[in-house]
Design a protein around this motif. Structure first.
Motif, PDB file in Angstrom:
ATOM      1  N   LEU A   1       0.803  -1.218   0.000  1.00 11.26           N
ATOM      2  CA  LEU A   1       0.000   0.000   0.000  1.00 11.26           C
ATOM      3  C   LEU A   1       0.838   1.270   0.000  1.00 11.26           C
ATOM      4  O   LEU A   1       1.832   1.386   0.718  1.00 11.26           O
ATOM      5  N   SER A   2       0.407   2.233  -0.798  1.00 15.44           N
ATOM      6  CA  SER A   2       0.837   3.625  -0.681  1.00 15.44           C
ATOM      7  C   SER A   2      -0.286   4.383   0.019  1.00 15.44           C
ATOM      8  O   SER A   2      -1.341   3.817   0.324  1.00 15.44           O
ATOM      9  N   THR A   3      -0.080   5.680   0.260  1.00 15.50           N
ATOM     10  CA  THR A   3      -1.089   6.445   0.995  1.00 15.50           C
ATOM     11  C   THR A   3      -2.423   6.507   0.260  1.00 15.50           C
ATOM     12  O   THR A   3      -3.486   6.238   0.832  1.00 15.50           O
ATOM     13  N   SER A   4      -2.404   6.839  -1.031  1.00  6.58           N
ATOM     14  CA  SER A   4      -3.669   7.013  -1.753  1.00  6.58           C
ATOM     15  C   SER A   4      -4.418   5.694  -1.895  1.00  6.58           C
ATOM     16  O   SER A   4      -5.648   5.649  -1.715  1.00  6.58           O
ATOM     17  N   THR A   5      -3.717   4.591  -2.207  1.00  4.96           N
ATOM     18  CA  THR A   5      -4.411   3.306  -2.331  1.00  4.96           C
ATOM     19  C   THR A   5      -4.932   2.837  -0.976  1.00  4.96           C
ATOM     20  O   THR A   5      -6.017   2.261  -0.892  1.00  4.96           O
ATOM     21  N   ALA A   6      -4.176   3.108   0.083  1.00  2.00           N
ATOM     22  CA  ALA A   6      -4.647   2.733   1.413  1.00  2.00           C
ATOM     23  C   ALA A   6      -5.918   3.493   1.777  1.00  2.00           C
ATOM     24  O   ALA A   6      -6.882   2.912   2.293  1.00  2.00           O
ATOM     25  N   ARG A   7      -5.936   4.792   1.496  1.00  5.18           N
ATOM     26  CA  ARG A   7      -7.131   5.588   1.792  1.00  5.18           C
ATOM     27  C   ARG A   7      -8.331   5.084   0.998  1.00  5.18           C
ATOM     28  O   ARG A   7      -9.449   5.021   1.513  1.00  5.18           O
ATOM     29  N   GLU A   8      -8.111   4.716  -0.243  1.00  6.68           N
ATOM     30  CA  GLU A   8      -9.211   4.220  -1.070  1.00  6.68           C
ATOM     31  C   GLU A   8      -9.774   2.910  -0.522  1.00  6.68           C
ATOM     32  O   GLU A   8     -10.967   2.636  -0.651  1.00  6.68           O
ATOM     33  N   LEU A   9      -8.902   2.120   0.110  1.00  5.14           N
ATOM     34  CA  LEU A   9      -9.327   0.834   0.657  1.00  5.14           C
ATOM     35  C   LEU A   9      -9.712   0.920   2.130  1.00  5.14           C
ATOM     36  O   LEU A   9     -10.040  -0.090   2.754  1.00  5.14           O
ATOM     37  N   GLY A  10      -9.672   2.127   2.699  1.00  8.02           N
ATOM     38  CA  GLY A  10     -10.021   2.299   4.107  1.00  8.02           C
ATOM     39  C   GLY A  10      -8.957   1.774   5.044  1.00  8.02           C
ATOM     40  O   GLY A  10      -9.265   1.386   6.177  1.00  8.02           O
ATOM     41  N   LEU A  11      -7.691   1.799   4.602  1.00  3.89           N
ATOM     42  CA  LEU A  11      -6.594   1.259   5.393  1.00  3.89           C
ATOM     43  C   LEU A  11      -5.522   2.328   5.586  1.00  3.89           C
ATOM     44  O   LEU A  11      -5.712   3.492   5.223  1.00  3.89           O
ATOM     45  N   GLU A  12      -4.375   1.944   6.174  1.00  2.00           N
ATOM     46  CA  GLU A  12      -3.231   2.843   6.324  1.00  2.00           C
ATOM     47  C   GLU A  12      -2.074   2.319   5.488  1.00  2.00           C
ATOM     48  O   GLU A  12      -1.868   1.110   5.364  1.00  2.00           O
ATOM     49  N   THR A  13      -1.300   3.230   4.915  1.00  3.65           N
ATOM     50  CA  THR A  13      -0.157   2.829   4.116  1.00  3.65           C
ATOM     51  C   THR A  13       0.825   1.994   4.942  1.00  3.65           C
ATOM     52  O   THR A  13       0.971   2.191   6.148  1.00  3.65           O
ATOM     53  N   ASN A  14       1.494   1.059   4.270  1.00  5.53           N
ATOM     54  CA  ASN A  14       2.577   0.320   4.932  1.00  5.53           C
ATOM     55  C   ASN A  14       3.929   0.656   4.319  1.00  5.53           C
ATOM     56  O   ASN A  14       4.874  -0.125   4.378  1.00  5.53           O
ATOM     57  N   GLY A  15       4.025   1.860   3.732  1.00  2.00           N
ATOM     58  CA  GLY A  15       5.325   2.360   3.281  1.00  2.00           C
ATOM     59  C   GLY A  15       5.841   1.703   2.024  1.00  2.00           C
ATOM     60  O   GLY A  15       7.053   1.575   1.848  1.00  2.00           O
ATOM     61  N   ARG A  16       4.936   1.331   1.106  1.00  2.61           N
ATOM     62  CA  ARG A  16       5.367   0.712  -0.155  1.00  2.61           C
ATOM     63  C   ARG A  16       5.162   1.642  -1.347  1.00  2.61           C
ATOM     64  O   ARG A  16       5.137   1.200  -2.488  1.00  2.61           O
ATOM     65  N   GLY A  17       5.036   2.945  -1.117  1.00  2.00           N
ATOM     66  CA  GLY A  17       4.857   3.885  -2.209  1.00  2.00           C
ATOM     67  C   GLY A  17       6.148   4.133  -2.964  1.00  2.00           C
ATOM     68  O   GLY A  17       7.207   4.323  -2.361  1.00  2.00           O
ATOM     69  N   VAL A  18       6.082   4.126  -4.283  1.00  2.00           N
ATOM     70  CA  VAL A  18       7.236   4.467  -5.118  1.00  2.00           C
ATOM     71  C   VAL A  18       6.832   5.575  -6.081  1.00  2.00           C
ATOM     72  O   VAL A  18       5.682   5.680  -6.480  1.00  2.00           O
ATOM     73  N   ARG A  19       7.809   6.390  -6.451  1.00  2.00           N
ATOM     74  CA  ARG A  19       7.547   7.492  -7.363  1.00  2.00           C
ATOM     75  C   ARG A  19       7.758   7.020  -8.787  1.00  2.00           C
ATOM     76  O   ARG A  19       8.826   6.545  -9.153  1.00  2.00           O
ATOM     77  N   GLY A  20       6.729   7.141  -9.592  1.00  2.00           N
ATOM     78  CA  GLY A  20       6.830   6.902 -11.019  1.00  2.00           C
ATOM     79  C   GLY A  20       6.607   8.218 -11.718  1.00  2.00           C
ATOM     80  O   GLY A  20       5.505   8.519 -12.152  1.00  2.00           O
ATOM     81  N   GLY A  21       7.677   9.061 -11.771  1.00  2.00           N
ATOM     82  CA  GLY A  21       7.471  10.442 -12.186  1.00  2.00           C
ATOM     83  C   GLY A  21       6.730  11.151 -11.072  1.00  2.00           C
ATOM     84  O   GLY A  21       7.024  10.971  -9.889  1.00  2.00           O
ATOM     85  N   PRO A  22       5.708  11.935 -11.384  1.00  2.00           N
ATOM     86  CA  PRO A  22       4.983  12.668 -10.343  1.00  2.00           C
ATOM     87  C   PRO A  22       4.085  11.785  -9.479  1.00  2.00           C
ATOM     88  O   PRO A  22       3.761  12.138  -8.353  1.00  2.00           O
ATOM     89  N   SER A  23       3.656  10.645  -9.999  1.00  2.00           N
ATOM     90  CA  SER A  23       2.667   9.827  -9.287  1.00  2.00           C
ATOM     91  C   SER A  23       3.317   8.922  -8.259  1.00  2.00           C
ATOM     92  O   SER A  23       4.524   8.664  -8.276  1.00  2.00           O
ATOM     93  N   VAL A  24       2.502   8.417  -7.337  1.00  2.00           N
ATOM     94  CA  VAL A  24       2.954   7.489  -6.303  1.00  2.00           C
ATOM     95  C   VAL A  24       2.095   6.234  -6.381  1.00  2.00           C
ATOM     96  O   VAL A  24       0.863   6.312  -6.325  1.00  2.00           O
TER      97      VAL A  24
END
Length: 448
Positions: A320-343
């Motif tokens: 999970l990244s922050t945005s996907t965690a929020r969409e799923l009603g969860l908390e990020t577990n620090g797996r966000g990576v930058r693909g250009g501007p997006s995470v």
């Protein structure tokens, strides 16, 4: 490589960019610099065919205005104020995104762990050429090898600078060295190809060029005069570790939070349910010292904790990244990576943890089956799990690897494959996705 390039100037520039975005009307912002330096040499039949060198510092700014978000990218030399104002104007004109946000301030890394990811060894272009030529020569010296598809050697470094408007500022760099060779054996229409390669963070850990070349040559020569086998069902297929790493990557893709949020994974409804055999563990560990995919913080400034994503066969975590965690009603577990501007979420040091039997014991226990050394094509549907790939390798009879096999297709469904895996103990953790030799029962093999 040379000493790590001082990132302080880039951190300062990124901080200025964030500050200007706030002054232009952004409620929050973060700025990222993705760094890269690389050199590579390719050779074929004893001659250098090409050398490449690249350097880049790619800036990205992400701004939030209320629930609206926009991102812009630029190369060095851009006007900071103009970029910040452009990003804010874009955000104000964008539709609302209820899930996009900076990471929770309380979750940000307060210290940057030293994971020993940088090797200052400088490898001259001439040394890269010599290594590639030596690997190719070793492959060509193997009896049965008749040609070369080429060899290569590389050295590079890359990293990340991240500054956010809510207090995070950090940077890290890592190095990567590589050697590879592809050999051809046989003549005319009966030619066979195989390869070997190595990739490490530290130059001294690379396998010798001659060893890489010899193994590539032996693999290619061992595939001469392949046979076809009859179409049959309920075949036990053994995946060589090179192929097993790809199988492990399918697990990572199936539990990626972005795929879960989009409902494009066949495991979307499988949390806290058995998805693999009892006893099987799958882990993702961001902060292994000298780990091939280690990082002290993710693309949002969070120092991810080790996860057992599959425990005793039961699925326990999404990536999970922050945005996907929020969409799923969860908390990020620090797996966000930058693909250009997006995470987006992604794995780190991802491992299908080994079993207790040796590779030879596993093959002996198979009795009759198919040992796969190479897969061809991309016949995989992550929505349904349907799996169909061209394959080559060796036939197993009486628990022994025998003659080479080619021009066959193996097929099943990943749901069934996940539940039918038996693991050996020969895991190689020098790759970001690691898996041992593994056997999968009940597959269909399409041959002659």
């Amino acid at each position: 490589m040379s000493e790590p390039i001082n990132s302080a100037a880039l951190e300062t520039r990124a901080a200025e960019l964030v500050d200007l975005a706030r002054k232009a009307g952004a409620d929050q912002a973060d700025a990222v610099v993705v760094r890269g330096r690389s050199r590579s040499v390719s050779v074929r039949l004893g001659k250098v065919e090409g050398t490449e060198s690249s350097e880049s510092d790619d800036f990205s700014l992400r701004v939030f205005v209320g629930r609206r978000v926009a991102s812009v990218s630029a190369n060095p030399g851009f006007d900071l104020r103009m970029l910040a104002e452009r990003a804010v104007a874009m955000a104000k004109a964008s539709p609302e995104d209820p899930y996009a946000a900076l990471a929770d301030e309380a979750r940000l890394a307060r210290t940057i762990a030293d994971l020993d990811l940088f090797d200052p060894t400088e490898v001259p272009t001439e040394a890269l050429s010599e290594a590639a030529l030596e690997a190719e020569a070793a492959a060509l010296a193997v009896p049965g090898v008749t040609n070369s598809s080429g060899a290569g050697a590389s050295a590079g470094m890359g990293g990340l600078v991240l500054v956010t408007s809510h207090g995070f500022s950090g940077a890290y760099m890592g190095t990567r060295f590589g050697r590879s060779v592809s050999a051809i054996a046989g003549e005319g229409t009966r030619m066979e190809r195989d390869y070997d390669y190595d990739s490490t963070l530290f130059f001294a850990d690379l396998r010798a060029s001659a060893e890489i070349g010899r193994l590539a040559g032996e693999r290619a020569a061992g595939r001469i005069n392949p046979r076809q086998v009859d179409t049959q069902k309920n075949v036990t297929v053994v995946f060589d570790p090179r192929v097993a790493r790809g199988f492990a990557s399918h697990i990572a893709s199936a539990i990626n939070g972005a795929a879960v949020a989009r409902k494009t994974t066949f495991l979307k409804d499988s949390m806290d349910k058995p998805v693999m055999k009892a006893g099987i563990r799958v882990t993702d560990t961001p902060q292994i010292r000298r780990g091939p995919s280690s990082r002290p913080f993710d693309g949002e400034g969070i120092a991810g904790e080790p996860l057992t994503v599959v425990e005793d066969g039961v699925l326990r975590h999404w990536l999970l990244s922050t945005s996907t965690a929020r969409e799923l009603g969860l908390e990020t577990n620090g797996r966000g990576v930058r693909g250009g501007p997006s995470v987006n979420p992604s794995s780190t040091n991802f491992a299908l943890e080994p079993g207790e039997m040796s590779r030879d014991e596993l093959i002996k226990g198979v009795g009759t089956g198919f040992y796969v050394t190479e897969l061809i094509g991309h016949g995989l549907n992550m929505l349904t799990g349907e799996y169909s790939r061209g394959a080559s390798g060796f036939w197993i009879e009486n628990g022994e690897i025998t003659y080479p096999v080619s021009e066959v297709t193996i097929a099943s469904n990943l749901k069934q494959m996940f539940m039918a895996v038996t693991l050996a103990d020969d895991i190689d953790r020098s790759f970001g996705t690691a898996a041992p030799t593994l056997a999968i029962e009940g597959m269909t093999l399409a041959g002659k």
